[in-house]
Scaffold this motif. Structure first.
Motif, PDB file in Angstrom:
ATOM      1  N   GLY A 183       0.816  -1.207   0.000  1.00  0.00           N
ATOM      2  CA  GLY A 183       0.000   0.000   0.000  1.00  0.00           C
ATOM      3  C   GLY A 183       0.849   1.256   0.000  1.00  0.00           C
ATOM      4  N   LYS A 184       1.929   1.265   0.783  1.00  0.00           N
ATOM      5  CA  LYS A 184       2.817   2.434   0.834  1.00  0.00           C
ATOM      6  C   LYS A 184       3.533   2.637  -0.496  1.00  0.00           C
ATOM      7  N   VAL A 185       3.973   1.521  -1.099  1.00  0.00           N
ATOM      8  CA  VAL A 185       4.626   1.610  -2.405  1.00  0.00           C
ATOM      9  C   VAL A 185       3.650   2.142  -3.445  1.00  0.00           C
ATOM     10  N   ASP A 186       2.434   1.611  -3.432  1.00  0.00           N
ATOM     11  CA  ASP A 186       1.411   2.015  -4.389  1.00  0.00           C
ATOM     12  C   ASP A 186       1.082   3.506  -4.249  1.00  0.00           C
ATOM     13  N   ASP A 187       0.940   3.960  -3.015  1.00  0.00           N
ATOM     14  CA  ASP A 187       0.636   5.383  -2.784  1.00  0.00           C
ATOM     15  C   ASP A 187       1.765   6.272  -3.291  1.00  0.00           C
ATOM     16  N   ALA A 188       3.004   5.841  -3.054  1.00  0.00           N
ATOM     17  CA  ALA A 188       4.152   6.635  -3.490  1.00  0.00           C
ATOM     18  C   ALA A 188       4.222   6.704  -5.012  1.00  0.00           C
ATOM     19  N   LEU A 189       3.935   5.587  -5.673  1.00  0.00           N
ATOM     20  CA  LEU A 189       3.969   5.567  -7.135  1.00  0.00           C
ATOM     21  C   LEU A 189       2.840   6.401  -7.736  1.00  0.00           C
ATOM     22  N   THR A 190       1.684   6.351  -7.096  1.00  0.00           N
ATOM     23  CA  THR A 190       0.555   7.154  -7.564  1.00  0.00           C
ATOM     24  C   THR A 190       0.882   8.632  -7.470  1.00  0.00           C
ATOM     25  N   ALA A 191       1.553   9.025  -6.401  1.00  0.00           N
ATOM     26  CA  ALA A 191       1.892  10.432  -6.190  1.00  0.00           C
ATOM     27  C   ALA A 191       3.013  10.895  -7.119  1.00  0.00           C
ATOM     28  N   SER A 192       3.993  10.007  -7.365  1.00  0.00           N
ATOM     29  CA  SER A 192       5.150  10.417  -8.152  1.00  0.00           C
ATOM     30  C   SER A 192       4.981  10.206  -9.656  1.00  0.00           C
ATOM     31  N   GLY A 193       4.150   9.233 -10.008  1.00  0.00           N
ATOM     32  CA  GLY A 193       3.990   8.919 -11.420  1.00  0.00           C
ATOM     33  C   GLY A 193       5.144   8.130 -12.002  1.00  0.00           C
ATOM     34  N   LYS A 194       6.081   7.710 -11.162  1.00  0.00           N
ATOM     35  CA  LYS A 194       7.242   6.948 -11.621  1.00  0.00           C
ATOM     36  C   LYS A 194       6.966   5.451 -11.538  1.00  0.00           C
ATOM     37  N   SER A 195       7.848   4.675 -12.134  1.00  0.00           N
ATOM     38  CA  SER A 195       7.771   3.226 -11.986  1.00  0.00           C
ATOM     39  C   SER A 195       8.374   2.844 -10.636  1.00  0.00           C
ATOM     40  N   ALA A 196       8.087   1.627 -10.193  1.00  0.00           N
ATOM     41  CA  ALA A 196       8.613   1.180  -8.902  1.00  0.00           C
ATOM     42  C   ALA A 196      10.138   1.137  -8.917  1.00  0.00           C
ATOM     43  N   ALA A 197      10.701   0.700 -10.041  1.00  0.00           N
ATOM     44  CA  ALA A 197      12.158   0.619 -10.141  1.00  0.00           C
ATOM     45  C   ALA A 197      12.790   2.001 -10.082  1.00  0.00           C
ATOM     46  N   GLU A 198      12.155   2.983 -10.722  1.00  0.00           N
ATOM     47  CA  GLU A 198      12.683   4.347 -10.705  1.00  0.00           C
ATOM     48  C   GLU A 198      12.578   4.962  -9.314  1.00  0.00           C
ATOM     49  N   HIS A 199      11.472   4.709  -8.641  1.00  0.00           N
ATOM     50  CA  HIS A 199      11.218   5.354  -7.342  1.00  0.00           C
ATOM     51  C   HIS A 199      11.950   4.668  -6.189  1.00  0.00           C
ATOM     52  N   PHE A 200      11.971   3.334  -6.178  1.00  0.00           N
ATOM     53  CA  PHE A 200      12.503   2.596  -5.036  1.00  0.00           C
ATOM     54  C   PHE A 200      13.785   1.818  -5.339  1.00  0.00           C
ATOM     55  N   GLY A 201      14.141   1.679  -6.622  1.00  0.00           N
ATOM     56  CA  GLY A 201      15.332   0.913  -6.953  1.00  0.00           C
ATOM     57  C   GLY A 201      15.072  -0.582  -6.925  1.00  0.00           C
ATOM     58  N   ASP A 202      16.096  -1.334  -6.558  1.00  0.00           N
ATOM     59  CA  ASP A 202      15.983  -2.795  -6.552  1.00  0.00           C
ATOM     60  C   ASP A 202      14.935  -3.259  -5.541  1.00  0.00           C
ATOM     61  N   PRO A 203      13.987  -4.108  -5.945  1.00  0.00           N
ATOM     62  CA  PRO A 203      12.907  -4.519  -5.035  1.00  0.00           C
ATOM     63  C   PRO A 203      13.392  -5.318  -3.834  1.00  0.00           C
ATOM     64  N   ARG A 204      14.404  -6.157  -4.024  1.00  0.00           N
ATOM     65  CA  ARG A 204      14.913  -6.972  -2.911  1.00  0.00           C
ATOM     66  C   ARG A 204      15.635  -6.105  -1.880  1.00  0.00           C
ATOM     67  N   SER A 205      16.403  -5.142  -2.370  1.00  0.00           N
ATOM     68  CA  SER A 205      17.114  -4.254  -1.441  1.00  0.00           C
ATOM     69  C   SER A 205      16.137  -3.407  -0.644  1.00  0.00           C
ATOM     70  N   TYR A 206      15.087  -2.920  -1.314  1.00  0.00           N
ATOM     71  CA  TYR A 206      14.106  -2.102  -0.606  1.00  0.00           C
ATOM     72  C   TYR A 206      13.322  -2.950   0.392  1.00  0.00           C
ATOM     73  N   ALA A 207      12.950  -4.168  -0.006  1.00  0.00           N
ATOM     74  CA  ALA A 207      12.191  -5.049   0.887  1.00  0.00           C
ATOM     75  C   ALA A 207      13.005  -5.419   2.118  1.00  0.00           C
TER      76      ALA A 207
END
Length: 203
Positions: A58-82
């Protein structure tokens, strides 16, 4: 099969897929599948509960909705962020703290037994309290002290008092560092220092 609702963020799951036969509305995350899957898998590997996984998405989704970026662009590597997501609110987060506390208690008991046995060994080789060979509590205590420290290190975040907040690689503050990483080895160091002091005193 799921049916897409009027709201693009929702999916209607039909009666055949729901307990009790009633349709349920669930959230459809605006997160790329190739980013979401390793993100969720890493959270589960860390022991995160379903509620924590859902909250993180939910937090990732909200951030992407607000930024308009892709998850990779906004958060980087998914495993590192997780790896940095806070799972302390989950049942497994509480289990992690219980493991850490139990290992610390085992280490402290081991410290007491080690010094107790070592004192008897240095004095005359006969334990005058329980009538047992002093080497026995010494060996048991040493195994507890060292074993607890090694187990805590191997378990890593699965035996932490403080869980890591989202986006960070380690829980903040000196106290968190001491309790999460150094406490078991501090007990080992105290055991060795205690043995040295006993040897100096009894020599």
């Amino acid at each position: 099969m799921p049916r897409v609702a009027a709201d693009p963020q929702q999916t209607l799951v039909g009666p055949d897929h729901c307990p009790g036969g009633n349709p349920v509305t669930i959230k459809a995350w605006r997160i790329e599948k190739d980013w979401q899957e390793p993100f969720v898998a890493t959270l589960k590997d860390r022991g995160a509960s379903a509620q924590v996984v859902g909250a993180a998405l939910g937090k990732v989704d909200d951030a992407l909705t607000a930024s308009g970026k892709s998850a990779a662009e906004h958060f980087g590597d998914p495993r590192s962020y997780a790896a940095g997501v806070d799972i302390s609110g989950s049942v497994d987060g509480r289990v992690s703290r219980i493991r850490a506390i139990l290992l610390a208690v085992a280490g402290l008991i081991g410290l007491f037994l080690t010094l107790w046995g070592f004192t008897g060994m240095v004095r005359d080789g006969v334990d005058k309290i329980a009538g047992m060979p002093p080497v026995l509590p010494f060996v048991v205590g040493l195994v507890l002290v060292v074993g607890s420290a090694i187990a805590d290190t191997l378990l890593g975040r699965h035996a932490d008092v403080f869980q890591t907040p989202a986006g960070e690689t380690e829980a903040p503050g000196a106290l968190a560092l001491v309790l999460n990483r150094l406490a078991p080895w501090i007990i080992v160091a105290l055991t060795l220092i205690g043995m040295l002091l006993i040897w100096i005193k009894e020599s």
